[in-house]
Design an enzyme around this catalytic site. Structure first.
Site, PDB file in Angstrom:
ATOM      1  N   ASN A 157      27.667   4.991  32.838  1.00 42.31           N
ATOM      2  CA  ASN A 157      28.111   4.804  34.223  1.00 42.31           C
ATOM      3  C   ASN A 157      27.221   3.752  34.894  1.00 42.31           C
ATOM      4  OD1 ASN A 157      28.235   6.243  37.394  1.00 42.31           O
ATOM      5  ND2 ASN A 157      29.991   5.453  36.307  1.00 42.31           N
TER       6      ASN A 157
ATOM      7  N   HIS B  89      21.153  -0.853  36.491  1.00 44.65           N
ATOM      8  CA  HIS B  89      20.989  -0.850  35.027  1.00 44.65           C
ATOM      9  C   HIS B  89      21.025  -2.284  34.488  1.00 44.65           C
ATOM     10  CE1 HIS B  89      22.872   3.284  35.493  1.00 44.65           C
ATOM     11  NE2 HIS B  89      21.818   3.562  34.750  1.00 44.65           N
TER      12      HIS B  89
ATOM     13  N   LYS C 166      13.458   3.798  40.302  1.00 43.75           N
ATOM     14  CA  LYS C 166      14.262   4.764  41.079  1.00 43.75           C
ATOM     15  C   LYS C 166      13.914   6.190  40.627  1.00 43.75           C
ATOM     16  CE  LYS C 166      18.159   6.601  42.861  1.00 43.75           C
ATOM     17  NZ  LYS C 166      18.480   7.553  41.860  1.00 43.75           N
ATOM     18  N   ASP C 167      13.752   6.368  39.312  1.00 40.72           N
ATOM     19  CA  ASP C 167      13.309   7.661  38.762  1.00 40.72           C
ATOM     20  C   ASP C 167      11.793   7.567  38.579  1.00 40.72           C
ATOM     21  OD1 ASP C 167      15.898   9.108  38.276  1.00 40.72           O
ATOM     22  OD2 ASP C 167      16.290   7.250  37.217  1.00 40.72           O
TER      23      ASP C 167
HETATM   24  O1  PAF Z   1      17.190   7.831  33.442  1.00 39.48           O
HETATM   25  C1  PAF Z   1      18.101   8.171  32.663  1.00 39.48           C
HETATM   26  O2  PAF Z   1      19.239   7.697  32.737  1.00 39.48           O
HETATM   27  C2  PAF Z   1      17.798   9.242  31.620  1.00 39.48           C
HETATM   28  O3  PAF Z   1      16.912  10.188  32.095  1.00 39.48           O
HETATM   29  C3  PAF Z   1      17.316   8.648  30.282  1.00 39.48           C
HETATM   30  C4  PAF Z   1      15.985   7.947  30.438  1.00 39.48           C
HETATM   31  C5  PAF Z   1      18.352   7.680  29.739  1.00 39.48           C
HETATM   32  C6  PAF Z   1      17.120   9.775  29.261  1.00 39.48           C
HETATM   33  O4  PAF Z   1      18.305  10.460  29.022  1.00 39.48           O
END
Ligand code: PAF
Length: 278
Positions: free
Chosen positions: A30, A35, A148-149
């Site tokens: 998605n 990304h 962001k994470d």
């Molecule tokens: O950040 C994400 O999209 C997920 O946590 C990852 C790093 C792809 C692991 O599944």
């Protein structure tokens, strides 16, 4: 772009390109502009960019959105190919977890059991386990994760450091919509009205960061006030907090080191997270 669904085919292809510097961007699909910026960053720092798409069951709690997590395969393949990604590795569950994954990576509780880890117990074990597995399969020289994470990035950096994994972790800046909302796959759950209201999260974090920089700022008061302000706007915040960038520790206002304000809050059924370094 070549697409592989099995570890064996991917490894065979990579073995023939041993001399190329590998840049990995793990995703759950998605894909949005955030990304694609990570792909660009991987491209600038490697010779062969490998993106992965795998919605990792291990990092979802039973009541969370694993089943409904948006899966947009055709759009993702097009976007990755347009962005110049070289390889897409998209295993199914039987390929990545052919037997129950009982060997897991448990990150340090001091970092992983607070904030996201408090509200999503086991989340970072799920993340570390799949990321470690993807690292073993791809053996990247560089891997890129979004800020962001923020806590996820810190946890993965710690894992790479403590296991002496021979790779460099790069951090991608958060991309935002014009009104400040951080781009996220989960934004697509928002109704039209919620999408408008969603800007409150980044605005609140900004206001907290500004307030924290005032002389004699009372950090606890700023956090309590922000939590109440979000509740008054109809949100259900999990946390809105100011921490040290290093270790995400509670801050000592007397020591001015780099800080970050982090927030997670539910708007209707959608849980959003965001952060701001300052
Ligand atoms: O950040 C994400 O999209 C997920 O946590 C990852 C790093 C792809 C692991 O599944």
């Amino acid at each position: 772009m070549v697409i592989f669904h099995t570890i064996q085919e991917l490894r065979a292809y990579l073995t023939e390109r041993k001399h190329l510097k590998r840049g990995l961007v793990p995703t759950m699909g998605n894909l949005h502009a955030g990304h694609l910026a990570l792909i660009k960053q991987a491209k600038a720092n490697s010779d062969l960019v490998i993106a992965t798409i795998f919605v990792n069951r291990l990092q979802f709690l039973p009541h969370e959105d694993f089943d409904s997590y948006p899966r947009t395969w055709d759009d993702d393949v097009q976007a990755l190919s347009d962005a110049g990604c070289d390889i897409l590795f998209a295993p199914n569950e039987a390929e990545l977890y052919p037997e129950p994954q009982t060997y897991k990576v448990h990150p340090t509780p001091a970092l992983a059991d607070k904030l996201e880890g408090e509200f999503r117990p086991g989340f970072f074990t799920g993340v570390c386990t799949v990321v470690m597995k993807l690292f073993q399969i791809v053996q990247p020289d560089v891997a890129v994760f979004g800020k962001k994470d923020y806590q996820q990035l810190a946890v993965i950096r710690g894992m790479v450091r403590q296991f002496a994994l021979p790779m460099q972790i790069l951090a991608g800046e958060t991309l935002r919509a014009d009104d400040g909302l951080a781009l996220s796959s989960r934004n697509r759950y928002l109704s039209v009205d919620e999408r408008q209201a969603a800007t409150s999260l980044s605005k609140t974090l900004r206001a907290m960061a500004d307030a924290a920089q005032a002389p004699n700022a009372d950090i606890q008061k700023i956090e309590t006030h922000a939590l109440q302000a979000m509740r008054d706007k109809g949100w259900q915040p999990d946390y809105l907090t100011i921490r040290t960038q290093h270790g995400l520790e509670a801050i000592d206002p007397a020591r001015r080191e780099p800080w970050v304000v982090l927030g997670a809050a539910r708007l209707g059924k959608t849980r959003l997270i965001d952060n701001l370094e300052f």
